[in-house]
Design a protein around this motif. Structure first.
Motif, PDB file in Angstrom:
ATOM      1  N   TYR A  48      56.095  66.541  64.788  1.00 44.10           N
ATOM      2  CA  TYR A  48      55.403  67.441  63.861  1.00 44.10           C
ATOM      3  C   TYR A  48      56.139  67.466  62.530  1.00 44.10           C
ATOM      4  O   TYR A  48      57.360  67.330  62.485  1.00 44.10           O
ATOM      5  N   LYS A  97      55.723  69.559  58.429  1.00 40.52           N
ATOM      6  CA  LYS A  97      55.035  70.598  57.675  1.00 40.52           C
ATOM      7  C   LYS A  97      54.886  70.130  56.235  1.00 40.52           C
ATOM      8  O   LYS A  97      55.855  70.075  55.491  1.00 40.52           O
ATOM      9  N   TRP A 115      53.195  72.142  70.960  1.00 43.13           N
ATOM     10  CA  TRP A 115      52.793  72.805  69.713  1.00 43.13           C
ATOM     11  C   TRP A 115      53.441  74.186  69.616  1.00 43.13           C
ATOM     12  O   TRP A 115      53.956  74.555  68.568  1.00 43.13           O
ATOM     13  N   TRP A 143      55.850  80.712  56.749  1.00 45.90           N
ATOM     14  CA  TRP A 143      54.824  81.134  57.685  1.00 45.90           C
ATOM     15  C   TRP A 143      54.184  79.916  58.300  1.00 45.90           C
ATOM     16  O   TRP A 143      53.687  79.037  57.624  1.00 45.90           O
ATOM     17  N   VAL A 144      54.248  79.829  59.605  1.00 46.36           N
ATOM     18  CA  VAL A 144      53.651  78.708  60.320  1.00 46.36           C
ATOM     19  C   VAL A 144      52.613  79.259  61.268  1.00 46.36           C
ATOM     20  O   VAL A 144      52.850  80.214  61.988  1.00 46.36           O
ATOM     21  N   VAL A 145      51.434  78.645  61.236  1.00 44.58           N
ATOM     22  CA  VAL A 145      50.317  79.067  62.095  1.00 44.58           C
ATOM     23  C   VAL A 145      50.682  78.845  63.530  1.00 44.58           C
ATOM     24  O   VAL A 145      51.233  77.866  63.901  1.00 44.58           O
ATOM     25  N   SER A 198      51.589  73.858  52.858  1.00 44.55           N
ATOM     26  CA  SER A 198      50.694  73.982  54.010  1.00 44.55           C
ATOM     27  C   SER A 198      51.280  75.008  54.974  1.00 44.55           C
ATOM     28  O   SER A 198      52.480  74.984  55.232  1.00 44.55           O
ATOM     29  N   PRO A 199      50.445  75.900  55.517  1.00 46.79           N
ATOM     30  CA  PRO A 199      50.951  76.908  56.438  1.00 46.79           C
ATOM     31  C   PRO A 199      51.076  76.411  57.870  1.00 46.79           C
ATOM     32  O   PRO A 199      51.501  77.153  58.742  1.00 46.79           O
ATOM     33  N   GLU A 200      50.711  75.169  58.138  1.00 47.94           N
ATOM     34  CA  GLU A 200      50.737  74.721  59.522  1.00 47.94           C
ATOM     35  C   GLU A 200      51.414  73.375  59.694  1.00 47.94           C
ATOM     36  O   GLU A 200      51.507  72.581  58.766  1.00 47.94           O
ATOM     37  N   LEU A 201      51.881  73.162  60.908  1.00 49.90           N
ATOM     38  CA  LEU A 201      52.474  71.874  61.256  1.00 49.90           C
ATOM     39  C   LEU A 201      51.378  70.871  61.543  1.00 49.90           C
ATOM     40  O   LEU A 201      50.315  71.212  62.058  1.00 49.90           O
ATOM     41  N   ASN A 228      56.234  75.226  66.760  1.00 51.70           N
ATOM     42  CA  ASN A 228      56.013  76.360  65.862  1.00 51.70           C
ATOM     43  C   ASN A 228      57.153  77.371  65.952  1.00 51.70           C
ATOM     44  O   ASN A 228      57.601  77.897  64.934  1.00 51.70           O
ATOM     45  N   ARG A 287      59.635  78.360  62.771  1.00 55.69           N
ATOM     46  CA  ARG A 287      59.935  79.738  62.344  1.00 55.69           C
ATOM     47  C   ARG A 287      61.444  79.994  62.365  1.00 55.69           C
ATOM     48  O   ARG A 287      61.995  80.598  61.458  1.00 55.69           O
TER      49      ARG A 287
END
Length: 80
Positions: A30, A32, A64, A78-80, A36-39, A68, A72
């Protein structure tokens, strides 16, 4: 008695989080992207490994979550 769930391993290499299941060929990387807020996943295993009881879809779900949590912990925002 049920057997314990296999333990996944998360390793940070540069800007990547690599999650593996030792003793299997399961692996996913993964990263980031900036802003982007997500991996995003890359280098994803593409088939079930008959040597382990966990399916590929179960591995990817757990991987996943672990990635995440690690993001963090690293303060990647901030990661979804």
């Amino acid at each position: 008695m049920t057997s314990p769930e296999p333990k996944l391993r998360a390793q940070v290499v540069g800007d990547d989080i690599i999650v593996t299941l030792p003793g299997s060929h399961y692996s996913v990387t993964y990263y980031k992207p900036t802003k982007s807020p997500e991996l995003i996943a890359k280098c994803i295993s593409d088939r079930d490994d008959p040597r382990v009881a966990m399916s590929l879809s179960e591995f990817l779900t757990r991987a996943w979550r672990l990635a995440n949590d690690k993001a963090r912990e690293l303060g990647w925002g901030w990661v979804v």
